[in-house]
Design an enzyme around this catalytic site. Structure first.
Site, mmCIF file in Angstrom:
data_model
loop_
_atom_site.group_PDB
_atom_site.id
_atom_site.type_symbol
_atom_site.label_atom_id
_atom_site.label_comp_id
_atom_site.label_asym_id
_atom_site.label_seq_id
_atom_site.Cartn_x
_atom_site.Cartn_y
_atom_site.Cartn_z
ATOM 1 N N ARG A 68 -39.755 -17.650 10.551
ATOM 2 C CA ARG A 68 -40.453 -16.827 11.176
ATOM 3 C C ARG A 68 -39.706 -15.790 11.834
ATOM 4 N NH1 ARG A 68 -45.426 -18.751 14.625
ATOM 5 N NH2 ARG A 68 -43.691 -19.650 15.608
ATOM 6 N N LYS A 175 -34.791 -37.395 9.434
ATOM 7 C CA LYS A 175 -35.606 -38.374 10.565
ATOM 8 C C LYS A 175 -35.947 -37.433 11.691
ATOM 9 C CE LYS A 175 -31.843 -39.897 13.849
ATOM 10 N NZ LYS A 175 -32.831 -39.649 15.065
ATOM 11 N N HIS A 205 -27.699 -39.539 8.251
ATOM 12 C CA HIS A 205 -26.530 -39.101 8.273
ATOM 13 C C HIS A 205 -25.471 -40.071 8.395
ATOM 14 C CE1 HIS A 205 -27.044 -38.718 12.369
ATOM 15 N NE2 HIS A 205 -25.713 -38.802 12.538
ATOM 16 N N LYS A 209 -21.383 -41.390 6.339
ATOM 17 C CA LYS A 209 -20.041 -41.454 7.003
ATOM 18 C C LYS A 209 -19.231 -42.477 6.025
ATOM 19 C CE LYS A 209 -21.470 -40.636 11.798
ATOM 20 N NZ LYS A 209 -20.455 -39.421 11.617
ATOM 21 N N GLU A 243 -23.557 -43.142 23.392
ATOM 22 C CA GLU A 243 -23.343 -41.719 23.507
ATOM 23 C C GLU A 243 -22.894 -41.593 25.027
ATOM 24 O OE1 GLU A 243 -26.008 -39.048 21.089
ATOM 25 O OE2 GLU A 243 -27.243 -40.631 21.673
ATOM 26 N N ASP A 262 -35.338 -43.560 18.100
ATOM 27 C CA ASP A 262 -34.439 -42.468 17.856
ATOM 28 C C ASP A 262 -33.066 -43.031 17.080
ATOM 29 O OD1 ASP A 262 -33.443 -39.882 17.867
ATOM 30 O OD2 ASP A 262 -32.162 -40.053 19.378
ATOM 31 N N HIS A 267 -30.644 -45.512 11.988
ATOM 32 C CA HIS A 267 -29.171 -45.839 12.137
ATOM 33 C C HIS A 267 -28.752 -47.509 12.212
ATOM 34 C CE1 HIS A 267 -29.178 -41.831 12.272
ATOM 35 N NE2 HIS A 267 -29.086 -41.589 13.630
ATOM 36 N N LYS A 365 -27.468 -43.411 26.006
ATOM 37 C CA LYS A 365 -27.233 -42.103 26.290
ATOM 38 C C LYS A 365 -26.569 -42.345 27.796
ATOM 39 C CE LYS A 365 -30.114 -39.057 23.769
ATOM 40 N NZ LYS A 365 -29.042 -38.658 22.694
#
Length: 514
Positions: A68, A175, A205, A209, A243, A262, A267, A365
């Site tokens: 858009r 995802k 993804h 790897k 992370e 998540d 994963h 995290k």
């Protein structure tokens, strides 16, 4: 050397089934929905350029952006150019760029506007004639799952989802594949109601790897490992994705989703399946999927989830020498949010190979460092012909597959310390991809996009795997939802909440320090 020439010496995306020749996509194009998002800018557009730069895309490849925005084709070209200059991994070559950019088109519109999709269909048809795409198109839905239904309906209504003759049409979805089992099934019904199952590519993804794929080589190409890859020798397995960053402005997506949905559902459970599966008949997609589905079907949760799970939420602290805020202080996060930013779970696999071996999965995290790894920890030797002082610093043997950032494999074993006395201590033997191979590993999205264009699906989970993963995680989410307490706070820069350490201590084990 011509900038698009590919030799077997430097091309990391060779086709091992064809005498090391490069796997080059045939005539085709891609329509990218969500061109204004971070994923498109940082990963997808640079990966497309890198593939072109390696000579792996056809000369007439076309890329159509849909958003858009009141852009012309050249405006879209500038967006792609900026993304490539900022994030491409291969050197910028003007001749490659000019040829690629000739195939750029932009279609302005909204997902619910039929006229926009009619214009998109006209654009795709024109590119078939102008660029020789052969009518082959991949539709990349880098958009929120809530928009999948609308876009798929428009693709069907406009005829874009239906190939003509020998051409193909494929859809790529990112995802999350739903937020629980029910929504995953609904999402699957929507997508596979428009595209055949073998034309749907679900992107994880992590499966692109190089190190994840090397796990299969490690296990099945070496007689050294497979004989001890079972409950007779393995004590437990730890799979970690840590992370060192916070949610980074993604509160709109992350709050209400949390670490388990998540990361663990996709994963980490995929890594578990690859670690635990039996040897496939071949590495063809159907054979790989069959073995992964067997593993996921055999996974079971312990009865007492209060002792077999842990969840936490990062609090203010220090990271990388800087003071950082806690999750509840992030912009867009409710002050009473009960979304976890750390999740750990203990799983078991009811199979002859893995009976009695716990698999510990954790993600979080604002942890001590960024690392993803699979650690296979072995049992101690049944008899040590040494006195206690000689082996007091000796731990358990382990094989650690480092997925990121320093891709490689580490083996931990006992060795004698130099000197007159017998003293045994842990040492490590390390293999690093960057040191062992002169050719660079492709970025995950390079491999996956090329696989989509080639119609090569081994690295893409089918809906059966997605649903099995939700069947594992849904009871954990339901258990947490019933708890009256919020996730346990943990200091940013640390390694998670105390409850996660306690979960391991109950079993007489500790988390690895990556």
């Amino acid at each position: 050397m011509s900038p698009t020439r590919v030799t077997q010496d430097h091309n990391p995306l060779r086709d091992p089934r064809d005498k090391r020749l490069p796997r080059i996509a045939g005539p085709c194009g891609m329509v990218l929905f969500g061109v204004t998002g971070d994923l498109a800018r940082k990963k997808l557009m640079p990966a497309i350029y890198d593939l072109a730069n390696r000579g792996l895309l056809p000369p007439g490849f076309s890329l159509v952006g849909f958003a858009r925005r009141d852009w012309a084709d050249q405006d879209f070209g500038k967006i792609v150019y900026d993304a490539v200059k900022a994030h491409a991994r291969t050197p910028f070559r003007e001749s490659v760029w000019r040829n690629l950019a000739e195939g750029f088109r932009f279609v302005p519109g909204t997902f619910d506007d039929p006229n926009s999709f009619d214009l998109l269909a006209e654009t795709v048809k024109l590119l078939e004639d102008e660029r020789g795409t052969g009518g082959n198109q991949a539709f990349y839905l880098s958009i929120p799952p809530g928009s999948f239904s609308t876009v798929c309906e428009q693709l069907e209504r406009s005829g874009l989802s239906r190939p003509e003759g020998d051409s193909w049409r494929r859809v790529v979805i990112e995802k999350p594949f739903g937020h629980d089992l029910k929504s995953a099934r609904e999402l699957n019904d929507i997508v596979e109601g428009v595209f055949p199952a073998d034309s749907v590519f679900r992107i994880d993804h992590y499966l692109g790897k190089e190190t994840v794929q090397n796990l299969l080589a490690l296990r099945f190409a070496n007689q050294l490992f497979e004989p001890v890859w079972n409950a007779n020798y393995v004590d437990h397995v730890q799979i970690t994705m840590a992370e060192d960053i916070g949610i980074g402005g993604r509160a709109g997506y992350y709050d209400g989703i949390g670490a388990a949905r998540d990361v663990i559902q996709n994963h980490l459970l995929q890594l578990l399946a690859l670690t635990a599966m039996e040897e496939p008949v071949s590495f063809a997609a159907e054979h790989l999927r069959a073995e992964k589905e067997k593993v996921l079907s055999a996974v079971r949760l312990p009865k007492d989830l209060s002792k077999a799970t842990a969840r936490g939420q990062y609090a203010p602290g220090w990271q990388g020498g800087e003071e950082v805020i806690g999750y509840l202080d992030e912009e867009g996060v409710a002050k009473d949010s009960r979304t976890e930013t750390y999740a750990a779970v203990k799983l078991e696999i009811d199979s002859r190979r893995w009976a009695g071996v716990p698999f510990y999965l954790r993600t979080g995290k604002r942890l001590g460092k960024r690392v993803t790894e699979i650690a296979v920890v072995f049992k101690k030797a049944p008899h040590l012909p040494f006195n206690d002082t000689a082996t007091e610093e000796l731990g358990q043997n382990a094989i650690v597959i480092r997925v990121q950032p320093d891709e490689g494999i580490t083996m931990r074993f006992g060795a004698k310390v130099p000197g007159a006395q017998m003293e045994v201590r842990d040492v490590t033997m390390d293999f690093g991809y960057g040191r062992a191979f002169t050719e660079s590993s492709p970025e995950a999205y390079e491999r996956l996009i090329l696989d989509v264009l080639l119609g090569d699906p081994p690295l893409f989970p089918r809906h059966e795997e997605v649903e099995l993963s939700w069947q594992i995680l849904d009871p954990v989410e339901a258990f947490w939802a019933k708890q009256k307490t919020a996730p346990e706070p943990y200091l940013s820069g640390g390694w998670g909440p105390d409850s996660a350490d306690e979960m391991m201590r109950r079993d007489g084990r500790v988390w690895r320090m990556p």
